[in-house]
Design a protein around this motif. Structure first.
Motif, PDB file in Angstrom:
ATOM      1  N   ALA A 191       6.971   2.409  -2.558  1.00  0.00           N
ATOM      2  CA  ALA A 191       6.603   1.448  -3.677  1.00  0.00           C
ATOM      3  C   ALA A 191       7.089   0.192  -3.428  1.00  0.00           C
ATOM      4  CB  ALA A 191       6.920   1.949  -5.202  1.00  0.00           C
ATOM      5  N   ASN A 192       8.511  -0.064  -2.966  1.00  0.00           N
ATOM      6  CA  ASN A 192       8.746  -1.520  -2.686  1.00  0.00           C
ATOM      7  C   ASN A 192       8.231  -2.093  -1.425  1.00  0.00           C
ATOM      8  OD1 ASN A 192      11.674  -2.542  -4.030  1.00  0.00           O
ATOM      9  ND2 ASN A 192      11.452  -0.160  -4.221  1.00  0.00           N
ATOM     10  N   VAL A 193       7.832  -1.430  -0.390  1.00  0.00           N
ATOM     11  CA  VAL A 193       7.338  -1.691   0.837  1.00  0.00           C
ATOM     12  C   VAL A 193       5.760  -2.197   0.483  1.00  0.00           C
ATOM     13  CG1 VAL A 193       6.095  -0.921   3.114  1.00  0.00           C
ATOM     14  CG2 VAL A 193       8.651  -0.424   2.450  1.00  0.00           C
ATOM     15  N   LYS A 194       5.123  -1.354  -0.393  1.00  0.00           N
ATOM     16  CA  LYS A 194       3.839  -1.937  -0.574  1.00  0.00           C
ATOM     17  C   LYS A 194       3.507  -2.941  -1.590  1.00  0.00           C
ATOM     18  CE  LYS A 194       1.697   1.733   1.531  1.00  0.00           C
ATOM     19  NZ  LYS A 194       0.967   1.541   2.934  1.00  0.00           N
ATOM     20  N   SER A 195       4.770  -3.249  -2.231  1.00  0.00           N
ATOM     21  CA  SER A 195       4.778  -4.473  -3.095  1.00  0.00           C
ATOM     22  C   SER A 195       4.977  -5.490  -2.334  1.00  0.00           C
ATOM     23  CB  SER A 195       5.979  -4.340  -4.173  1.00  0.00           C
ATOM     24  OG  SER A 195       6.106  -5.516  -4.793  1.00  0.00           O
ATOM     25  N   ALA A 196       5.892  -5.480  -1.165  1.00  0.00           N
ATOM     26  CA  ALA A 196       6.322  -6.422  -0.297  1.00  0.00           C
ATOM     27  C   ALA A 196       4.938  -6.941   0.543  1.00  0.00           C
ATOM     28  CB  ALA A 196       7.531  -5.984   0.621  1.00  0.00           C
ATOM     29  N   GLU A 197       4.277  -5.874   1.111  1.00  0.00           N
ATOM     30  CA  GLU A 197       3.053  -6.020   1.817  1.00  0.00           C
ATOM     31  C   GLU A 197       2.136  -6.925   0.958  1.00  0.00           C
ATOM     32  OE1 GLU A 197       2.183  -3.042   5.085  1.00  0.00           O
ATOM     33  OE2 GLU A 197       2.081  -2.090   3.213  1.00  0.00           O
ATOM     34  N   LYS A 198       1.853  -6.695  -0.461  1.00  0.00           N
ATOM     35  CA  LYS A 198       1.038  -7.434  -1.053  1.00  0.00           C
ATOM     36  C   LYS A 198       1.292  -8.992  -1.272  1.00  0.00           C
ATOM     37  CE  LYS A 198      -0.284  -7.486  -5.942  1.00  0.00           C
ATOM     38  NZ  LYS A 198      -0.052  -6.891  -7.412  1.00  0.00           N
ATOM     39  N   TYR A 199       2.687  -9.117  -0.999  1.00  0.00           N
ATOM     40  CA  TYR A 199       2.942 -10.603  -1.193  1.00  0.00           C
ATOM     41  C   TYR A 199       3.240 -11.258   0.359  1.00  0.00           C
ATOM     42  CZ  TYR A 199       3.284 -10.230  -6.083  1.00  0.00           C
ATOM     43  OH  TYR A 199       2.741 -10.106  -7.314  1.00  0.00           O
ATOM     44  N   GLY A 200       2.703 -10.611   1.518  1.00  0.00           N
ATOM     45  CA  GLY A 200       3.352 -11.079   2.747  1.00  0.00           C
ATOM     46  C   GLY A 200       4.001 -10.580   3.314  1.00  0.00           C
ATOM     47  N   GLY A 201       4.988  -9.743   3.128  1.00  0.00           N
ATOM     48  CA  GLY A 201       6.152  -8.995   3.715  1.00  0.00           C
ATOM     49  C   GLY A 201       5.524  -8.147   4.836  1.00  0.00           C
ATOM     50  N   ASN A 202       6.230  -7.937   6.106  1.00  0.00           N
ATOM     51  CA  ASN A 202       6.113  -7.040   7.056  1.00  0.00           C
ATOM     52  C   ASN A 202       6.867  -6.395   7.580  1.00  0.00           C
ATOM     53  OD1 ASN A 202       3.180  -8.540   7.962  1.00  0.00           O
ATOM     54  ND2 ASN A 202       4.389 -10.203   8.140  1.00  0.00           N
ATOM     55  N   TYR A 203       6.589  -5.165   8.025  1.00  0.00           N
ATOM     56  CA  TYR A 203       7.600  -4.364   8.460  1.00  0.00           C
ATOM     57  C   TYR A 203       7.294  -3.464   9.857  1.00  0.00           C
ATOM     58  CZ  TYR A 203       5.167  -0.232   6.654  1.00  0.00           C
ATOM     59  OH  TYR A 203       3.972   0.624   6.487  1.00  0.00           O
ATOM     60  N   GLN A 204       8.229  -3.034  10.570  1.00  0.00           N
ATOM     61  CA  GLN A 204       7.753  -2.214  11.798  1.00  0.00           C
ATOM     62  C   GLN A 204       8.766  -0.979  11.929  1.00  0.00           C
ATOM     63  OE1 GLN A 204       6.615  -4.208  15.334  1.00  0.00           O
ATOM     64  NE2 GLN A 204       6.787  -2.329  16.594  1.00  0.00           N
ATOM     65  N   THR A 205       8.324   0.195  11.763  1.00  0.00           N
ATOM     66  CA  THR A 205       9.235   1.156  12.076  1.00  0.00           C
ATOM     67  C   THR A 205       9.314   1.631  13.488  1.00  0.00           C
ATOM     68  OG1 THR A 205       7.239   2.605  11.681  1.00  0.00           O
ATOM     69  CG2 THR A 205       8.687   2.046   9.743  1.00  0.00           C
ATOM     70  N   TYR A 206      10.227   2.515  13.780  1.00  0.00           N
ATOM     71  CA  TYR A 206      10.357   2.904  15.228  1.00  0.00           C
ATOM     72  C   TYR A 206      10.568   1.607  16.158  1.00  0.00           C
ATOM     73  CZ  TYR A 206       9.158   7.526  13.358  1.00  0.00           C
ATOM     74  OH  TYR A 206       9.329   8.946  12.539  1.00  0.00           O
ATOM     75  N   CYS A 207      11.491   0.614  15.598  1.00  0.00           N
ATOM     76  CA  CYS A 207      11.676  -0.377  16.396  1.00  0.00           C
ATOM     77  C   CYS A 207      13.212  -0.680  16.261  1.00  0.00           C
ATOM     78  CB  CYS A 207      10.878  -1.748  15.558  1.00  0.00           C
ATOM     79  SG  CYS A 207      10.938  -3.271  16.674  1.00  0.00           S
TER      80      CYS A 207
END
Length: 539
Positions: free
Chosen positions: A153-169
């Protein structure tokens, strides 16, 4: 080599890391989160799932207790779909320390934790399995939290406001120039590609790996890796969280989750941040201690054992270095003040209950460094149930806008019930995992996420295979959907073997009685239906 420019790099995809990503994004600060595995694959998914009231800390750690009760109230408001408001009991047994009881009652009052005494007759009626050695019972606002759901839920909220993430990195080194950390070098574990990320600030939120991240630049961050073993029972033994009212110790808490109960924990200092092994002695010791709160504990079926690492922070000059004695408070380390290097901050200690507050403090520090005046909004803006929202959109497509809206009226705008409401529709509402009530709609939805690289990733997003049968039935039910995503039967079988081996690792220490019979049934199904053996993984 791939090059990325951003303002902030967050290292670590646990609750604190994704909380920081969300807070940064809400304040308009561009950020990229890097995680070496899947989100929530570490400590944030390897705990008992308690949303603390603060009651466990009021005697020795009053600041942590106050933070817990404040964040408890906030999370119940902004993340209700991730929380079951069970309440909790602290149970004082005959023969326990009366002085501690007095200090506990006083501490709860000082911390602002509401306490109500429950008459023994009522307590035994409401919780029949509670030990008859109980002398007094007190109710506090404990609750349970789904760590997986909360993180996403936190990640999806962050994405909504422009945040990015990369797993297995996986971060390989920090990038230093003239006394300042200006980014990080990482390896994409899926493609093997090297990634160079330039940023103005790097946030070390790597939990048990925080000391290893800091050491990349020669900095010393003292993280005590405290392993706690837990047991999962195949039924909901208690409706409420049950704590023993004494100085926190091994085996003093039962936490109900959906249809199971999690019981723990132990405390053992280990060297490795991913030492998740549980042996038969850990199980035996917990069962023996568990008699104090549930006298019939041996009659209950244990379906698996697991362990997590508490990343405890203690300054080098502190006197108590034992796991139970280390503060559950958190610390923000400014490496410019500590080590003379700008652009790096480490957030250490704490617990999932206080993740939002930890993220707020870190983001306040980052915003001040970047000259950003925007205030924190994470305590006010609710986290959306993104899955239910997207499934609802799908329901409107399948059923038509009018029919779907009419259904919404019947459900009183409870988006979480969408999946259940459309269960009568072909395929979409069909259960793939009956233990955790995971529908085909949820699996199909999750498989669309590009961050799903394995069946174990799918498990963390949907809870597929995490119920009492531990993947015995839902694995092959998911086959038609999984084959297409993973490129055919051979890869699908490999993924099954990896997932089931991980499940088997947790089952091995509890193989007796009914669980042994259940495991033999599972083994027969795997051999005869899927035609492969299940062996314990080395990891």
């Amino acid at each position: 080599m791939r090059e990325i420019d951003t303002q902030v790099v967050v290292i670590g995809g646990g609750a604190t890391g994704v909380g920081i990503l969300r807070d940064l994004s809400l304040r308009g600060i561009p950020a990229l989160l890097l995680e070496q595995g899947d989100l929530a694959h570490g400590t944030s998914s390897r705990f008992h799932g308690l949303l603390h009231s603060g009651g466990r800390y009021v005697v020795k750690d009053d600041k942590a207790a106050q933070e817990c009760i404040e964040e408890n109230r906030i999370l119940k408001r902004i993340a209700a779909h991730c929380i079951e408001d069970t309440s909790g009991w602290f149970v004082y047994l005959n023969g326990d320390d009366p002085n501690y009881l007095e200090l506990w009652i006083k501490g709860c009052a000082q911390a602002g934790i509401p306490v109500k005494e429950v008459p023994l007759e009522e307590a035994f009626r409401l919780e029949p399995l509670l030990t008859r050695k109980a002398a007094r019972v007190f109710e506090v606002p404990d609750a349970t939290v789904d760590g997986f759901k909360l993180l996403w839920a936190n990640v999806k909220s962050a994405e909504k406001y422009g945040g990015n993430y990369q797993t297995y990195c996986k971060v390989q080194s920090l990038w230093l120039e003239q006394g300042q950390v200006v980014g990080a070098y990482a390896e994409d574990l899926i493609t093997g590609e090297t990634i160079q990320v330039r940023s103005k600030i790097v946030v070390n939120a790597a939990g048990p790996w925080s000391s290893e991240i800091a050491a990349m630049s020669g900095f010393d961050v003292h993280i005590q890796k405290d392993k706690g073993a837990l047991l999962v029972f195949n039924q909901r033994m208690f409706k409420r969280v049950i704590n023993r009212l004494r100085t926190p110790g091994d085996g003093d808490i039962f936490v109900p989750h959906e249809t199971v109960t999690i019981f723990g924990t132990t405390s053992q200092t280990v060297d490795l941040p991913d030492d998740h092994q549980v042996n038969e002695q850990d199980v035996t010791d917990l069962i023996e201690i568990g008699h104090n709160l549930a006298e019939e504990i041996e009659q209950q079926r244990v379906v698996r054992a697991f362990a997590g690492i508490r990343p405890l922070y203690e300054s080098v000059d502190a006197s108590d270095h034992e796991g139970r004695g280390v503060s559950r408070n958190f610390s923000l380390i400014d490496h410019e003040k500590k080590d003379g290097v700008r652009g790096l901050v480490s957030i250490v200690g704490g617990k999932l209950t206080t993740y939002r507050l930890m993220a707020e403090k870190v983001t306040d520090w980052v915003a001040a460094k970047l000259g950003v005046q925007t205030v924190c909004r994470t305590a006010e803006e609710p986290l959306q149930n993104e899955l239910a929202t997207e499934v609802w959109d799908k329901a409107r497509q399948l059923l038509g806008v009018a029919a779907a809206d009419k259904m919404m009226e019947r459900l009183n705008e409870q988006a979480e019930s969408v999946v259940e409401a459309i269960a009568c529709q072909p395929l979409l509402g069909q259960y793939v995992c009956e233990c955790e009530m995971v529908t085909q709609a949820e699996v199909l939805h999750a498989l669309q996420d590009p961050s799903i690289h394995s069946l174990d990733d799918l498990r963390r997003q949907t809870r597929l295979g995490m119920g009492t049968c531990q993947g015995t039935y839902c694995t092959y039910r998911a086959t038609p959907m999984i084959q297409e995503r993973f490129g055919g039967w051979e890869r699908t079988v490999q993924e099954y073997q990896i997932l089931l081996s991980e499940r088997w690792r947790g089952i091995t220490p509890v193989l007796w009685g009914e669980q042994l019979r259940e495991s033999e049934l599972a083994r027969a199904l795997f051999l005869n239906v899927l035609n492969f053996k299940v062996e314990e993984s080395e990891g």
